[in-house]
Design a protein around this motif. Structure first.
Motif, PDB file in Angstrom:
ATOM      1  N   ASP A 158      80.276  17.412 -78.048  1.00 23.07           N
ATOM      2  CA  ASP A 158      79.551  17.841 -76.854  1.00 23.07           C
ATOM      3  C   ASP A 158      80.140  17.257 -75.570  1.00 23.07           C
ATOM      4  O   ASP A 158      79.707  17.603 -74.472  1.00 23.07           O
ATOM      5  CB  ASP A 158      78.067  17.453 -76.963  1.00 23.07           C
ATOM      6  N   GLU A 159      81.148  16.384 -75.687  1.00 27.13           N
ATOM      7  CA  GLU A 159      81.812  15.822 -74.515  1.00 27.13           C
ATOM      8  C   GLU A 159      83.146  16.491 -74.209  1.00 27.13           C
ATOM      9  O   GLU A 159      83.778  16.186 -73.195  1.00 27.13           O
ATOM     10  CB  GLU A 159      82.067  14.319 -74.716  1.00 27.13           C
ATOM     11  N   GLN A 160      83.591  17.394 -75.083  1.00 24.55           N
ATOM     12  CA  GLN A 160      84.927  17.976 -74.912  1.00 24.55           C
ATOM     13  C   GLN A 160      85.033  18.799 -73.630  1.00 24.55           C
ATOM     14  O   GLN A 160      86.083  18.806 -72.974  1.00 24.55           O
ATOM     15  CB  GLN A 160      85.292  18.836 -76.130  1.00 24.55           C
ATOM     16  N   GLY A 161      83.982  19.517 -73.264  1.00 23.48           N
ATOM     17  CA  GLY A 161      84.018  20.302 -72.037  1.00 23.48           C
ATOM     18  C   GLY A 161      84.187  19.419 -70.812  1.00 23.48           C
ATOM     19  O   GLY A 161      85.018  19.684 -69.936  1.00 23.48           O
ATOM     20  N   ALA A 162      83.387  18.341 -70.753  1.00 24.53           N
ATOM     21  CA  ALA A 162      83.512  17.400 -69.642  1.00 24.53           C
ATOM     22  C   ALA A 162      84.863  16.703 -69.681  1.00 24.53           C
ATOM     23  O   ALA A 162      85.484  16.444 -68.639  1.00 24.53           O
ATOM     24  CB  ALA A 162      82.383  16.372 -69.696  1.00 24.53           C
ATOM     25  N   GLY A 163      85.331  16.382 -70.892  1.00 25.19           N
ATOM     26  CA  GLY A 163      86.642  15.755 -71.026  1.00 25.19           C
ATOM     27  C   GLY A 163      87.746  16.652 -70.504  1.00 25.19           C
ATOM     28  O   GLY A 163      88.706  16.184 -69.882  1.00 25.19           O
ATOM     29  N   ALA A 164      87.601  17.950 -70.744  1.00 27.04           N
ATOM     30  CA  ALA A 164      88.574  18.906 -70.219  1.00 27.04           C
ATOM     31  C   ALA A 164      88.549  18.907 -68.696  1.00 27.04           C
ATOM     32  O   ALA A 164      89.600  18.946 -68.039  1.00 27.04           O
ATOM     33  CB  ALA A 164      88.279  20.304 -70.758  1.00 27.04           C
ATOM     34  N   GLY A 165      87.343  18.848 -68.114  1.00 25.76           N
ATOM     35  CA  GLY A 165      87.232  18.803 -66.659  1.00 25.76           C
ATOM     36  C   GLY A 165      87.817  17.529 -66.091  1.00 25.76           C
ATOM     37  O   GLY A 165      88.543  17.551 -65.082  1.00 25.76           O
ATOM     38  N   THR A 166      87.527  16.387 -66.724  1.00 26.47           N
ATOM     39  CA  THR A 166      88.067  15.111 -66.270  1.00 26.47           C
ATOM     40  C   THR A 166      89.584  15.095 -66.371  1.00 26.47           C
ATOM     41  O   THR A 166      90.285  14.597 -65.481  1.00 26.47           O
ATOM     42  CB  THR A 166      87.478  13.955 -67.104  1.00 26.47           C
ATOM     43  N   THR A 167      90.102  15.640 -67.467  1.00 21.70           N
ATOM     44  CA  THR A 167      91.552  15.736 -67.644  1.00 21.70           C
ATOM     45  C   THR A 167      92.174  16.533 -66.514  1.00 21.70           C
ATOM     46  O   THR A 167      93.209  16.150 -65.946  1.00 21.70           O
ATOM     47  CB  THR A 167      91.888  16.401 -68.983  1.00 21.70           C
ATOM     48  N   GLN A 168      91.527  17.646 -66.153  1.00 25.28           N
ATOM     49  CA  GLN A 168      92.056  18.477 -65.077  1.00 25.28           C
ATOM     50  C   GLN A 168      92.048  17.745 -63.739  1.00 25.28           C
ATOM     51  O   GLN A 168      92.971  17.896 -62.930  1.00 25.28           O
ATOM     52  CB  GLN A 168      91.240  19.772 -64.975  1.00 25.28           C
ATOM     53  N   VAL A 169      91.012  16.941 -63.499  1.00 22.94           N
ATOM     54  CA  VAL A 169      90.947  16.183 -62.247  1.00 22.94           C
ATOM     55  C   VAL A 169      92.109  15.195 -62.168  1.00 22.94           C
ATOM     56  O   VAL A 169      92.861  15.147 -61.183  1.00 22.94           O
ATOM     57  CB  VAL A 169      89.603  15.445 -62.118  1.00 22.94           C
ATOM     58  N   GLY A 170      92.263  14.375 -63.217  1.00 23.13           N
ATOM     59  CA  GLY A 170      93.364  13.420 -63.234  1.00 23.13           C
ATOM     60  C   GLY A 170      94.714  14.106 -63.189  1.00 23.13           C
ATOM     61  O   GLY A 170      95.635  13.673 -62.483  1.00 23.13           O
ATOM     62  N   TYR A 171      94.830  15.185 -63.934  1.00 20.06           N
ATOM     63  CA  TYR A 171      96.057  15.975 -64.009  1.00 20.06           C
ATOM     64  C   TYR A 171      96.454  16.479 -62.627  1.00 20.06           C
ATOM     65  O   TYR A 171      97.608  16.364 -62.211  1.00 20.06           O
ATOM     66  CB  TYR A 171      95.782  17.149 -64.949  1.00 20.06           C
ATOM     67  N   ARG A 172      95.468  17.006 -61.896  1.00 19.85           N
ATOM     68  CA  ARG A 172      95.758  17.557 -60.573  1.00 19.85           C
ATOM     69  C   ARG A 172      96.045  16.470 -59.540  1.00 19.85           C
ATOM     70  O   ARG A 172      96.815  16.695 -58.600  1.00 19.85           O
ATOM     71  CB  ARG A 172      94.592  18.430 -60.109  1.00 19.85           C
ATOM     72  N   ILE A 173      95.447  15.292 -59.719  1.00 21.25           N
ATOM     73  CA  ILE A 173      95.772  14.190 -58.811  1.00 21.25           C
ATOM     74  C   ILE A 173      97.232  13.780 -59.007  1.00 21.25           C
ATOM     75  O   ILE A 173      97.970  13.525 -58.048  1.00 21.25           O
ATOM     76  CB  ILE A 173      94.831  12.996 -59.036  1.00 21.25           C
ATOM     77  N   GLY A 174      97.662  13.729 -60.272  1.00 22.12           N
ATOM     78  CA  GLY A 174      99.067  13.445 -60.554  1.00 22.12           C
ATOM     79  C   GLY A 174      99.976  14.510 -59.971  1.00 22.12           C
ATOM     80  O   GLY A 174     101.033  14.211 -59.393  1.00 22.12           O
ATOM     81  N   MET A 175      99.575  15.763 -60.099  1.00 24.34           N
ATOM     82  CA  MET A 175     100.351  16.861 -59.529  1.00 24.34           C
ATOM     83  C   MET A 175     100.310  16.826 -58.004  1.00 24.34           C
ATOM     84  O   MET A 175     101.258  17.280 -57.347  1.00 24.34           O
ATOM     85  CB  MET A 175      99.816  18.194 -60.048  1.00 24.34           C
ATOM     86  N   LEU A 176      99.228  16.286 -57.463  1.00 25.98           N
ATOM     87  CA  LEU A 176      99.123  16.157 -56.007  1.00 25.98           C
ATOM     88  C   LEU A 176     100.222  15.241 -55.477  1.00 25.98           C
ATOM     89  O   LEU A 176     100.874  15.540 -54.473  1.00 25.98           O
ATOM     90  CB  LEU A 176      97.748  15.607 -55.636  1.00 25.98           C
ATOM     91  N   LEU A 177     100.439  14.131 -56.163  1.00 24.21           N
ATOM     92  CA  LEU A 177     101.500  13.218 -55.755  1.00 24.21           C
ATOM     93  C   LEU A 177     102.871  13.859 -55.925  1.00 24.21           C
ATOM     94  O   LEU A 177     103.720  13.800 -55.031  1.00 24.21           O
ATOM     95  CB  LEU A 177     101.423  11.922 -56.559  1.00 24.21           C
ATOM     96  N   ALA A 178     103.089  14.488 -57.095  1.00 20.25           N
ATOM     97  CA  ALA A 178     104.394  15.094 -57.381  1.00 20.25           C
ATOM     98  C   ALA A 178     104.600  16.401 -56.629  1.00 20.25           C
ATOM     99  O   ALA A 178     105.730  16.886 -56.537  1.00 20.25           O
ATOM    100  CB  ALA A 178     104.532  15.340 -58.884  1.00 20.25           C
TER     101      ALA A 178
END
Length: 440
Positions: free
Chosen positions: A149-169
């Protein structure tokens, strides 16, 4: 259609407020940082120095390791590294991959693609290899520490961190390139990757449960467990070919257009600072909002509805770029197009990550997720390598309209899967009921 439990908005939001989600956020950043160095940042670099669009399109092939990572994922999934393996099986592989990224990113900044494009391509391939290998570990880690039941939120959190990394790059690199030389920019990115490696040393190793832990009696037994059973398990599910095709085509239209986004902006006459401010910064913020929103919608309304809404929106919003092509150098419409497209893309990406996570049997987490994400990567690498040719032979209005049409097969396959699994989208086998947790 799929029957999935609906929960209240507060219950949906509460799953973000855990220690596990913070760890996943940082790992998402580590995952997103190197990706653009083989995609849009690389294409921006090449377009600024005058490389033609057909060649830039072919450079997407440096991302092939993302499409093949399932081939070596069984080794990462089941083999414990000597010496460094003492810090944990997942952690040791993650640290090794991140150390490789630090070295290769630094060296890549010392090349000149106009003088020695082959060497630049080789280093870009190595970046993709270490990045893809890192993703194998991070994806497995995320799935193993979260409940279903946490996988959906985990996917959202992953996307947030992922996009912050992409923001720098992305935004960081694009803006800095107007003022700082490329070797210094890549050195900064290497330092960021080194900080991620240091963080890895302090996170706990997930404790796996519900999976086989006995020692293998022979090499044949190990090979069967590591390289045969993960694929046999998935291929034993109803409609597995349809599932793989859906993964391949769900975001294909976006990937095809994304390969030519930077050359499109450059050709319209936007400066590096303008592209960074609107496309790489404001656009990423929209994607972050979309990712969090996607995780909430998954928890509130279920996977099928979120995948459908995200898929339709990411197709329709590509038409805004056709309108931008007609308007020309217009910052307002650039902002409108990028905001809408990235918001829709964030919702769709979060839903897709949640879907792929739910497909995995925890006995073969890394290998199966690597298989799924490898198919997804085919769209942005091999299948998008011809995007430059289309951009060279079509006007931009027609090109972006074509990317909208390319989204239709993925939506049709979504309805097919929903029909195959009316009680739930994930098609998860009974043996995957367990999950790993962080030690207390």
């Amino acid at each position: 259609m799929s029957v999935e439990r609906q929960v209240g908005w507060w219950e949906a939001m509460s799953v973000y407020l855990t220690r596990r989600q913070i760890i996943i956020l940082v790992m998402g950043f580590a995952s997103g940082l190197p990706l653009l160095l083989t995609l849009s940042t690389l294409s921006y670099w090449l377009s600024k120095v005058g490389v033609d669009k057909t060649t830039i399109g072919l450079f997407t092939l440096v991302g092939i390791p993302y499409t093949l990572k399932f081939a070596w994922s069984p080794i990462i999934d089941h083999l414990r590294l000597p010496l460094i393996g003492r810090i944990g099986r997942r952690k040791s592989w993650l640290f090794l991959c991140q150390a490789g990224l630090v070295a290769v990113i630094f060296l890549m900044g010392r090349t000149d693609p106009t003088i020695d494009p082959e060497f630049t391509a080789i280093l870009a391939i190595l970046v993709a290899f270490f990045s893809a290998s890192q993703d194998i570990v991070i994806d497995a880690y995320r799935i193993e520490i979260l409940r279903d039941d946490e996988q959906g939120a985990g996917a959202g959190t992953t996307q947030v961190g992922y996009r912050i990394g992409m923001l720098l790059a992305g935004a960081g690199v694009t803006a800095m390139s107007d003022f700082i030389d490329w070797p210094t920019i890549f050195a900064i990115l290497a330092i960021a990757a080194a900080l991620c490696a240091a963080f890895t040393l302090f996170v706990p190793e997930p404790q796996r449960r519900g999976v086989e832990t006995a020692k293998r009696k022979s090499y044949a037994d190990w090979l069967n467990q590591a390289a045969v059973r993960p694929f046999a398990d998935f291929m034993g599910r109803r409609g597995w070919i349809v599932i793989l095709l859906f993964i391949l085509f769900y975001k294909y239209g976006d990937a095809f257009g994304g390969a030519m986004a930077n050359p499109f902006y450059v050709e319209l006459g936007f400066t590096g600072t303008e592209i960074a401010a609107i496309s790489k910064l404001y656009g990423v913020i929209a994607t972050l909002v979309g990712g969090v929103l996607g995780g909430l919608i998954v928890a509130r309304y279920g996977l099928f509805r979120t995948l459908l809404v995200g898929g339709v929106l990411q197709a329709v919003t590509n038409l805004l770029f056709s309108y931008l092509a007609m308007m020309g150098n217009d910052l307002l419409w650039l902002g409108v197009a990028i905001t809408a497209d990235n918001l829709a893309g964030g919702v769709a990406a979060a839903a897709l990550v949640a879907y792929l996570s739910g497909l995995c049997n925890v006995a073969f987490t890394a290998t199966q997720y690597a298989l799924f994400s490898s198919f997804m990567a085919q769209g942005r690498t091999i299948l998008s390598s011809g995007s430059g040719w289309f951009a060279d032979h079509l006007d931009w209005v027609t090109f972006w309209a074509l990317t909208t049409v390319m989204a239709i097969p993925g939506l049709l396959l979504l309805f097919w899967i929903a029909k195959l699994y009316p009680q739930g989208m994930t098609a998860k086998p009974p043996t995957a009921a367990g999950a790993a947790v962080l030690p207390t």
